[in-house]
Scaffold this active site. Structure first.
Site, PDB file in Angstrom:
ATOM      1  N   ASN A  95      16.954   4.169 -22.766  1.00 17.78           N
ATOM      2  CA  ASN A  95      15.861   4.756 -21.991  1.00 17.78           C
ATOM      3  C   ASN A  95      14.793   3.696 -21.742  1.00 17.78           C
ATOM      4  OD1 ASN A  95      13.838   6.980 -21.147  1.00 17.78           O
ATOM      5  ND2 ASN A  95      12.804   5.934 -22.834  1.00 17.78           N
ATOM      6  N   GLU A  96      14.324   3.636 -20.504  1.00 16.60           N
ATOM      7  CA  GLU A  96      13.266   2.696 -20.135  1.00 16.60           C
ATOM      8  C   GLU A  96      13.504   1.326 -20.759  1.00 16.60           C
ATOM      9  OE1 GLU A  96       9.298   4.256 -20.657  1.00 16.60           O
ATOM     10  OE2 GLU A  96       9.627   5.837 -19.177  1.00 16.60           O
ATOM     11  N   GLU A 144      11.222  16.065 -25.823  1.00 18.64           N
ATOM     12  CA  GLU A 144      11.208  14.873 -26.672  1.00 18.64           C
ATOM     13  C   GLU A 144      10.549  15.196 -28.005  1.00 18.64           C
ATOM     14  OE1 GLU A 144       9.991  10.121 -26.418  1.00 18.64           O
ATOM     15  OE2 GLU A 144       9.436  11.487 -24.803  1.00 18.64           O
ATOM     16  N   GLU A 172      12.375  11.556 -15.612  1.00 14.63           N
ATOM     17  CA  GLU A 172      11.013  11.742 -16.117  1.00 14.63           C
ATOM     18  C   GLU A 172      10.067  11.723 -14.927  1.00 14.63           C
ATOM     19  OE1 GLU A 172       9.433   9.501 -19.425  1.00 14.63           O
ATOM     20  OE2 GLU A 172      11.405   9.388 -20.400  1.00 14.63           O
ATOM     21  N   GLN A 196       6.815  17.534 -19.765  1.00 10.73           N
ATOM     22  CA  GLN A 196       7.947  17.996 -20.546  1.00 10.73           C
ATOM     23  C   GLN A 196       7.914  19.519 -20.648  1.00 10.73           C
ATOM     24  OE1 GLN A 196       8.410  15.892 -24.268  1.00 10.73           O
ATOM     25  NE2 GLN A 196       8.150  13.921 -23.299  1.00 10.73           N
ATOM     26  N   TYR A 236       5.365   8.867 -12.884  1.00 11.30           N
ATOM     27  CA  TYR A 236       4.334   9.823 -13.265  1.00 11.30           C
ATOM     28  C   TYR A 236       3.170   9.770 -12.279  1.00 11.30           C
ATOM     29  CZ  TYR A 236       6.618  10.515 -17.778  1.00 11.30           C
ATOM     30  OH  TYR A 236       7.509  10.835 -18.767  1.00 11.30           O
TER      31      TYR A 236
END
Length: 513
Positions: free
Chosen positions: A196-197, A49, A321, A370, A264
């Site tokens: 995204n999201e 990103e 992610e 990432q 996460y």
């Protein structure tokens, strides 16, 4: 518990391992007469990103840099990433994607607008790395492209025109503009994400509203025959299954190939104080393992929604992610999300791989967050310096599972427990590689206690496990620019009738006669 006699371990780090009196007891029964789903190579995808030093400085230094580069990308980083056979790279975000306008990243670099990255640090975004540069990167890596389109601040027309610009083989104005910018042959795109999201930084939408927008945008995405990428709908996160349920029931299956999902691992399970990357307690090691293992239930629950709405199994569940997220490192820009990477991160990565393998029928692609200098990175850089992280080495060890055929097995294991909560002490994967060899992966989640593993094989004869082990003496052992080889794999060899697994370790080995 039985006493452990670790006499058959043969690896270079044996001398530094702590002596332990007891071992977790584990039994694994493998049925090699049966086959499970293929473990899609894209499970080992990466994410780059426009965030901090992930791209600028980490990957891209520019063609005029004194750091050796090819087309502006660091040679040392490219070489290292090729070693782990990166299959897929997701770009340009993340949250950044829904404020990214592709036209600002093409043409003369000196004329590209300089914007402010409002999500990550408020720094200047030069747009030096745009569409053509990204495809230079994936082609240098021998990887495939996962493009994330802008649904948040973009329009259906903008998204459709970007796809035409990248894929058209006609003499349209857009295709000719691509040619004028130096690329005659159309770009190949493996996946294309529509937003995204959407539940958060992508627009704070309800899944029902996003579903309607998805249908609208997807209607206008067109490519030459046979060139349409897999279309990805922006799904939910953590324990939420509503997004998967709504999207898989509201979007016609002919218009979507997979639903994304984000999770996460936070040691303290709290965004304001997530926990530190280093100098953490044994308690925080446990909470990290307990929280990362939640991925098993979250994937299971979401897959159940897919099985209900898509019983034929068309849709993939794309965990695009995932990884560890810690407090900002002191003295660094908090919005750059730079963090050190320790033995704990290596174990987290391997635990998640084993979960993804277990659900390989639906989990067909993931992207860790990432690739370089951001969150659970493969590589850290500082100007001309580069260091490989423990997570990098897990990717290197597990690359034998790319496109391997999973082999059914059952596992009985002690628990690693604290304060009434527990996770399996050991997790595993078994698969037949594309080279025809049988591979076993083992992860010991316990930072202090070893494990004794009894392996029973059906349909194949083997006497030894030979491969690599990753372990360390300290929980937060890590590689730095001054000490780049503190954590790295060593040779592993064990007979199958007395297979021993040290505390906090990852093993990937071939089973041989």
């Amino acid at each position: 518990m039985n006493y452990l006699k670790p006499k058959l371990l043969a690896f270079a780090v044996a001398a530094m391992l702590p002596v332990v009196a007891q071992a977790h007891q584990v039994s694994i029964k493998v049925d090699a007469t049966q086959q499970g789903p293929v473990i899609n190579r894209d499970i080992y995808g990466q994410f780059a990103e426009h965030l901090g030093r992930g791209i600028y400085g980490g990957l891209w230094v520019g063609k005029d840099s004194s750091i050796p580069n090819t087309k502006g990308f660091r040679n040392d980083v490219i070489k290292a990433l090729k070693e782990i056979k990166v299959p897929l790279v997701r770009w340009p975000g993340g949250c950044f994607a829904d404020e990214y306008h592709w036209r600002e990243g093409i043409g003369d670099k000196n004329k590209r607008p300089v914007k402010v990255n409002t999500h990550w640090g408020g720094v200047e975004e030069t747009n030096a790395v745009g569409t053509h540069e990204f495809f230079d990167l994936v082609e240098l890596l021998g990887a495939e492209a996962y493009i994330n389109g802008n649904l948040g601040t973009g329009t259906p027309q903008e998204m459709a025109e970007w796809l035409e610009y990248m894929t058209s083989d006609k003499n349209s104005t857009l295709a000719n503009e691509r040619r004028a910018n130096g690329r005659d042959k159309p770009f190949e795109i493996a996946y294309f994400g529509i937003g995204n999201e959407a539940w958060g930084c992508g627009g704070n939408m309800r899944p029902e509203y996003y579903s309607d927008l998805y249908r609208q945008y997807a209607t206008f995405l067109k490519t030459p025959p046979g060139k349409m990428p897999k279309l990805v709908a922006s799904g939910g996160d953590t324990s939420d299954t509503k997004w998967t349920d709504v999207l898989s029931s509201h979007i016609p299956l002919r218009m979507v190939d997979g639903i994304s999902y984000h999770f996460y691992t936070l040691p303290k399970d709290e965004w304001k104080d997530k926990g530190d990357a280093l100098n953490f307690s044994q308690h925080e090691w446990f909470t990290t393992m307990e929280r990362t293992y939640r991925m098993e239930k979250y994937v299971t629950d979401n897959v159940a929604k897919l099985d209900k709405n898509d019983p034929d199994g068309k849709l993939g569940f794309y965990v695009d992610e995932w990884g560890t997220w810690y407090n900002p490192e002191p003295g660094r820009e908090p919005g750059f999300l730079y963090q050190q990477n320790s033995m704990r991160d290596a174990v987290v990565a391997a635990v998640n791989f084993n979960i993804f393998h277990e659900h390989a029928d639906r989990v067909r692609m993931t992207s860790i967050a990432q690739m370089v200098n951001v969150l659970q990175a493969m590589i850290l850089t500082d100007k001309e310096k580069m260091v490989l992280t423990p997570t990098y080495y897990v990717y290197d060890m597990y690359k034998v599972f790319q496109d391997a055929t999973s082999i059914p097995f059952t596992i009985k294991t002690d628990k690693y427990a604290e304060d009434g909560k527990s996770v399996p002490a050991v997790t595993a994967s078994v698969a037949k590689g594309t080279d025809g060899k049988l591979y076993l992966a083992l992860v010991n989640l316990d930072p202090t206690e070893s494990a004794s593993v009894k392996l029973a094989l059906k349909g194949v004869k083997a006497a030894k496990a030979v491969g690599q082990i990753l372990t360390a003496d300290k929980m937060d052992a890590h590689n730095s620019f001054d000490k780049p080889a503190q954590v790295k794999p060593a040779r592993y060899s064990s007979s199958l009738d007395e297979l021993s697994l040290p505390a906090k370790s990852v093993v990937v080995a071939e089973l041989i006669p």
